[in-house]
Every structure is written in structure tokens, then in C-alpha cells.
Design a protein around this motif. Structure first.
Motif, short mmCIF file in Angstrom:
data_model
loop_
_atom_site.label_atom_id
_atom_site.label_comp_id
_atom_site.label_asym_id
_atom_site.label_seq_id
_atom_site.Cartn_x
_atom_site.Cartn_y
_atom_site.Cartn_z
N ASP A 181 0.80 -1.23 0.00
CA ASP A 181 0.00 0.00 0.00
C ASP A 181 0.83 1.27 0.00
O ASP A 181 0.31 2.37 0.17
CB ASP A 181 -0.96 0.01 1.20
N SER A 182 2.16 1.16 -0.22
CA SER A 182 3.02 2.35 -0.29
C SER A 182 4.30 2.01 -1.03
O SER A 182 4.72 0.84 -1.09
CB SER A 182 3.36 2.86 1.11
N ILE A 183 4.93 3.06 -1.58
CA ILE A 183 6.22 2.87 -2.25
C ILE A 183 7.26 2.34 -1.26
O ILE A 183 8.09 1.48 -1.60
CB ILE A 183 6.71 4.20 -2.85
N ALA A 184 7.19 2.82 -0.02
CA ALA A 184 8.16 2.39 0.99
C ALA A 184 8.09 0.88 1.21
O ALA A 184 9.12 0.20 1.32
CB ALA A 184 7.91 3.13 2.30
N LYS A 185 6.88 0.33 1.25
CA LYS A 185 6.73 -1.11 1.47
C LYS A 185 7.14 -1.91 0.24
O LYS A 185 7.73 -2.99 0.35
CB LYS A 185 5.30 -1.43 1.88
N LEU A 186 6.84 -1.37 -0.94
CA LEU A 186 7.29 -2.03 -2.16
C LEU A 186 8.82 -2.09 -2.18
O LEU A 186 9.42 -3.08 -2.59
CB LEU A 186 6.77 -1.29 -3.39
N TRP A 187 9.44 -0.98 -1.76
CA TRP A 187 10.90 -0.91 -1.70
C TRP A 187 11.45 -1.96 -0.73
O TRP A 187 12.45 -2.62 -1.03
CB TRP A 187 11.31 0.49 -1.26
N GLU A 188 10.77 -2.13 0.40
CA GLU A 188 11.20 -3.14 1.37
C GLU A 188 11.13 -4.54 0.77
O GLU A 188 12.02 -5.37 0.99
CB GLU A 188 10.33 -3.06 2.62
N HIS A 189 10.05 -4.80 0.02
CA HIS A 189 9.93 -6.10 -0.64
C HIS A 189 11.10 -6.32 -1.61
O HIS A 189 11.69 -7.41 -1.66
CB HIS A 189 8.62 -6.19 -1.41
N ALA A 190 11.42 -5.28 -2.40
CA ALA A 190 12.51 -5.41 -3.37
C ALA A 190 13.84 -5.67 -2.67
O ALA A 190 14.64 -6.50 -3.13
CB ALA A 190 12.59 -4.15 -4.22
#
Length: 257
Positions: free
Chosen positions: A95-104
């Protein structure tokens, strides 16, 4: 490399178009990531990127060519777009760019290749690798061309084209969406700017950006801009994922044959 380019002038007095949609993944990202993955570390477990569009589609095709899985990190709308355009990899939401970044980051730590297209300056050199051959091809086939225009996304394509074409006497312009009129795959610099780590940050003061008139899609916006120039026949439109359309009279003739 020459065979990778689909170039034509749809109208005798209009701009020349580079049809990126003719490439295997349906966009110029295929050329850029092909170059990037030429240095893929041995033993990489797969490919991952924050993308709900052309980048994920290109990595999916390139991954399958190399026997590697691809994961796209995006939202529900991004997944819908990817599936509608043939994406065969895995999609993860957040639900956020920050969380997508964490996944990456987590995938990267596990041995996956993450190109980091928003911040990785190496992407510019990857664009330069195919843009230099493109410039030679344009000079040979369309010697009147003096200007280049492309949509603004991460900035890698725009900067790579600028570095190559400006040294040959061409002017390069990046086109942003009109205020309140988003276009798929396009961004405005004000919205994208991640600060000093952003790929485009070091270039934004010397690479010209213009604003598109409201349009239904990126290709229409680019063509409208080109046709408004004093000499549209001197413009090369970089149509990132557009495919050349067969004129209606040709289609009718083929149907009757």
C-alpha cells in the motif's frame, strides 16, 4: 542492432516515429534491460522491479529468455495492466512505495537481480548503447531530422538520448503529462523527484522538459507536440510502446485480396 528498430514517417510532411511496441516485450525497455542484464551476476535467482508497466513486461520476457522468474512489485491497477498485456510472472502488492521498496530489498538480499530503475544511473549507459546505433540509422534514412522528443518516465531514456543525439547536433526534449491529466508510464519531474539519489536529479537542470497538451495517451501527446512544431518533418518521436498502424486503405485492400 539495426534490425531492432522499426522507423517510419506516417505522413510525408509529418514526424518520423520510432515504434518501440514492435520489440519482443512491446516497448523500448526491452533494449535497455537487455543491455543491463548482459552483466547479470551468475547464480541470480530471478528478476524483480517496482513496476506495473513496461519495465515489468520487459523483465518478464527477458527473464523467460534466460530461464529466470520475474516478480513485479506494484498495486492492483498495475497488476491488471500487466496481466492484460501478457505478464506471466508473479505480482506482489503493497500500500506504499516504501513497502514495495522493502519487498525489493528482501528479494535482493535473497540473490534476486533488482535493477533499481528509479535510482540506478547505469540505466543511462544502457540507453546510450542502443541510442548510438539509432542515431546512425536515423541519419541514414531520415537526414532531415534535427529534433527528438520522448515522454518522461524514470528519465533514463531521455538522458541517454540527450547524451547521444545532442553530440550529433540534435535537440532533445522530454514531455511531461499535462497537470491533472496523467498518462500511463509518464511522470512529472515534480512528482517523481526522489532527491539526490534520483536517476534524473543530476540532469534535470540541463535536459529540457516540456508539458504535453491534454491527450488520450502518450503517443497522441507526442504526435500532437511534434505536429505543433514549425518543422514537424524534422522531429523524431520516440514512441516507447506504440505499434505502427496499417493505414485503413491498406487493411481494406488486404481484406479483399
Amino acid at each position: 542492432m539495426r534490425g531492432a528498430y522499426s522507423l517510419s514517417r506516417p505522413r510525408a510532411d509529418g514526424p518520423v516515429v520510432l515504434w518501440g511496441g514492435a520489440l519482443p516485450s512491446g516497448s523500448l525497455k526491452y533494449l535497455t534491460f537487455s543491455r543491463y542484464l548482459a552483466a547479470l551476476p551468475p547464480g541470480s535467482r530471478g528478476l524483480v522491479e517496482l513496476s506495473g508497466g513496461s519495465s515489468a513486461l520487459a523483465l518478464d520476457v527477458l527473464g523467460r529468455e534466460r530461464g529466470l522468474p520475474t516478480v513485479a512489485l506494484t498495486d492492483a491497477a498495475g497488476e491488471a495492466y500487466l496481466r492484460a498485456h501478457g505478464f506471466q510472472g508473479q505480482v506482489r502488492h503493497a500500500d506504499s512505495i516504501a513497502k514495495l521498496w522493502e519487498h525489493a530489498l528482501a528479494y535482493e538480499r535473497e540473490g534476486w537481480c533488482w535493477p533499481r530503475q528509479l535510482t540506478n544511473a547505469a540505466m543511462v549507459a544502457c540507453v546510450e548503447s542502443w541510442a548510438s546505433a539509432l542515431r546512425a540509422h536515423v541519419r541514414e534514412r531520415f537526414p532531415k531530422v534535427r529534433r527528438v522528443v520522448c515522454g518522461f518516465g524514470t528519465g533514463a531514456t531521455l538522458v541517454g538520448l540527450t547524451r547521444v543525439f545532442s553530440t550529433g547536433g540534435f535537440t532533445v526534449t522530454g514531455l511531461q503529462p499535462a497537470p491533472g491529466r496523467p498518462l500511463p508510464g509518464w511522470r512529472t519531474w515534480a512528482h517523481q523527484n526522489l532527491g539526490p539519489e534520483d536517476l534524473f536529479f543530476a540532469h534535470h537542470q540541463r535536459v529540457p522538459l516540456d508539458t504535453a497538451a491534454p491527450a488520450s495517451d502518450g503517443f497522441t501527446a507526442l504526435m500532437d507536440w511534434a505536429r505543433r512544431q514549425a518543422r514537424p518533418e524534422e522531429v523524431l518521436v520516440i514512441a516507447h510502446n506504440a505499434r505502427e498502424q496499417v493505414p485503413a486503405y491498406v487493411a481494406a485492400t488486404s481484406a479483399q485480396a
